[in-house]
Scaffold this motif. Structure first.
Motif, short mmCIF file in Angstrom:
data_model
loop_
_atom_site.label_atom_id
_atom_site.label_comp_id
_atom_site.label_asym_id
_atom_site.label_seq_id
_atom_site.Cartn_x
_atom_site.Cartn_y
_atom_site.Cartn_z
N TYR A 198 33.08 34.08 55.20
CA TYR A 198 32.98 32.88 55.85
C TYR A 198 31.55 33.44 56.38
O TYR A 198 31.63 33.67 57.85
N PRO A 199 30.57 32.88 55.26
CA PRO A 199 29.04 33.94 56.24
C PRO A 199 28.38 32.52 57.05
O PRO A 199 28.82 31.70 56.99
N ILE A 200 28.04 33.52 57.79
CA ILE A 200 27.98 32.29 59.23
C ILE A 200 26.52 32.40 59.62
O ILE A 200 25.50 33.52 59.59
N PHE A 201 25.55 31.67 59.26
CA PHE A 201 24.04 31.50 59.32
C PHE A 201 23.87 31.36 61.59
O PHE A 201 23.91 30.81 61.93
N PRO A 202 21.84 31.64 61.13
CA PRO A 202 21.63 31.48 62.85
C PRO A 202 21.34 29.64 62.87
O PRO A 202 22.23 29.59 64.86
N GLU A 203 21.62 28.88 62.33
CA GLU A 203 21.58 27.35 62.93
C GLU A 203 23.01 27.21 62.56
O GLU A 203 23.12 25.94 63.87
N MET A 204 23.62 27.76 62.50
CA MET A 204 25.41 27.03 62.32
C MET A 204 26.53 28.16 63.57
O MET A 204 26.29 29.17 63.72
N LYS A 205 27.22 26.82 64.47
CA LYS A 205 27.35 27.48 65.97
C LYS A 205 28.89 28.07 64.61
O LYS A 205 29.48 28.95 65.79
N GLU A 206 29.55 27.37 64.01
CA GLU A 206 30.67 28.37 63.74
C GLU A 206 31.34 27.82 62.48
O GLU A 206 29.94 27.14 61.38
N ARG A 207 31.70 28.26 61.40
CA ARG A 207 32.03 28.21 60.49
C ARG A 207 32.58 27.35 59.26
O ARG A 207 33.15 26.08 60.70
N PRO A 208 32.23 26.19 58.35
CA PRO A 208 31.43 25.36 58.25
C PRO A 208 33.33 24.65 57.98
O PRO A 208 33.81 22.93 58.80
N ALA A 209 34.78 25.46 57.46
CA ALA A 209 35.50 24.75 57.03
C ALA A 209 36.27 23.99 58.59
O ALA A 209 37.72 23.46 58.84
N THR A 210 35.29 24.82 60.12
CA THR A 210 36.72 24.57 61.53
C THR A 210 36.07 23.28 61.82
O THR A 210 36.77 22.49 62.52
#
Length: 388
Positions: free
Chosen positions: A332-344
């Motif tokens: 799961y790629p996590i990018f700076p603007e993301m707080k957590e991976r989309p799936a969760t």
């Protein structure tokens, strides 16, 4: 009397297409060692032998050969009930032959308890396989009051247990075994949500009182249930089937009990045969992942990798990671603007019809499913839930 309680083997189950067969083979070897070392007198298996009602041939072969070997080699009575993933008729098809070898298989709910001779004593067992409404039709008629379904179901379970245990004598060991969801139990992602809770939930007071121990299957985390009159316990599954079980120690439960003891002694024996499911959080990106791979970290584990990056990883990087560790299941790629991976953040909160629409749009390049297609999908989901 020493009783080993286990459940939820789910033989034939895969992890995102990866076979767990070798782990199940190792589990049966470990189970045999525990039976020998702990001098077990009886083995209780509380449902979900297989992962589907139509298990692959290798799963059935492993089950029947392993159980027959344990029974024969250790002169060990074995009691097995059907879980919601098992086909009750198919599982119990060989019950008459099996019982001649001391193996008791119960497919459908009934009102006759098992009387199992054990070293000059008797184990009285109220064995209640997965009690869905459809599987209980031969025992009780269905309630026509939809709004009272939950209460009616709870009362049915109470009534069945009362009929199963009313003849129990205190000069014998008295136990119950079932595959169900008792309120207060902690589920994981590896139990399908459509099968946990809802109308098929029973309250603690439905568990019989005139017994010494209730052996449960259905929830994959080993745990005791509170507020029951007697010890009521889920043994848990021998393998981890979901990354939500990461860090959970798998085990079997040994119960020491005598007829005159109202409170048996419980011992949890950890298992090591299944591969651990591990979550990697690579906060420093590919360099950290490469370091872990060089260190051969978690070489015998299934891995869910959250990879923090500033830009989307290349196909070469993804292939490098997967070739370097065949146990990596998800990346799961996590990018700076993301707080957590989309799936969760999305998957667990969206209704299933919305998840289907998003999946359809992704697979078709933006096309939207019409109402008839969504309705057909939801009907298939409901039919799958009923068949399981």
């Amino acid at each position: 009397m020493r009783i080993l309680h286990t459940a939820d083997w789910h033989i034939g189950r895969t992890l995102e297409g990866r076979s767990r067969f070798a782990e199940h083979v190792a589990f049966f070897e470990e189970l045999e060692t525990i039976i020998k070392d702990e001098k077990i007198d009886v083995l209780l298996m509380a449902g979900d032998v297989f992962d589907s009602v139509n298990p692959p041939a290798f799963a059935e072969e492993l089950f029947y050969e392993s159980v027959a070997k344990i029974s024969r080699q250790y002169n060990l009575p074995i009691a097995i009930i059907a879980g919601n993933h098992d086909h009750p008729e198919r599982l119990a098809a060989a019950r008459k032959i099996a019982q001649t070898q001391g193996i008791y298989i119960v497919g459908y709910p009934g009102v006759e308890p098992l009387q199992i001779p054990v070293n000059g004593d008797v184990l009285q067992l109220a064995a209640l396989p997965y009690p869905s409404e459809s599987r209980m039709r031969s025992v009780f008629t269905e309630s026509s009051e939809e709004k009272q379904l939950r209460d009616a179901y709870n009362e049915k379970i109470k009534s069945i247990f009362q009929r199963l245990t009313h003849s129990f004598k205190k000069n014998h060991v008295r136990m119950a075994m079932s595959h169900m969801f008792v309120a207060g139990g902690s589920a994981s992602d590896s139990e399908r949500p459509i099968e946990v809770g809802g109308a098929y939930t029973i309250t603690a007071d439905a568990v019989p009182e005139n017994i010494q121990y209730t052996a449960l299957g259905h929830l994959h985390r080993p745990q005791n249930i509170r507020h029951t009159k007697t010890i009521t316990r889920y043994a848990g599954s021998p393998l981890a089937f979901s990354f939500s079980e990461s860090g959970v120690t798998k085990s079997v439960t040994v119960v020491d009990v005598k007829p005159e003891d109202e409170t048996p002694s419980i011992k949890e024996i950890p298992l090591s045969s299944g591969k651990p499911l591990v979550r990697w959080e690579a906060t420093h990106g590919m360099s950290q992942v490469k370091q872990w791979l060089d260190e051969k970290k978690d070489t015998n584990a299934w891995i869910e990798l959250s990879l923090h990056m500033n830009e989307t990883p290349s196909m070469e990087e993804i292939q490098f990671i997967r070739k370097s560790h065949p146990g990596i299941i998800h990346i799961y790629p996590i990018f700076p603007e993301m707080k957590e991976r989309p799936a969760t953040t999305q998957k667990n909160n969206l209704p299933i019809d919305e998840l289907f629409q998003k999946f359809y749009e992704k697979q078709t390049g933006g096309a939207k499913p019409d109402d008839d297609l969504i309705r057909l999908f939801m009907e298939m989901i409901e039919e799958e839930g009923e068949s399981n």
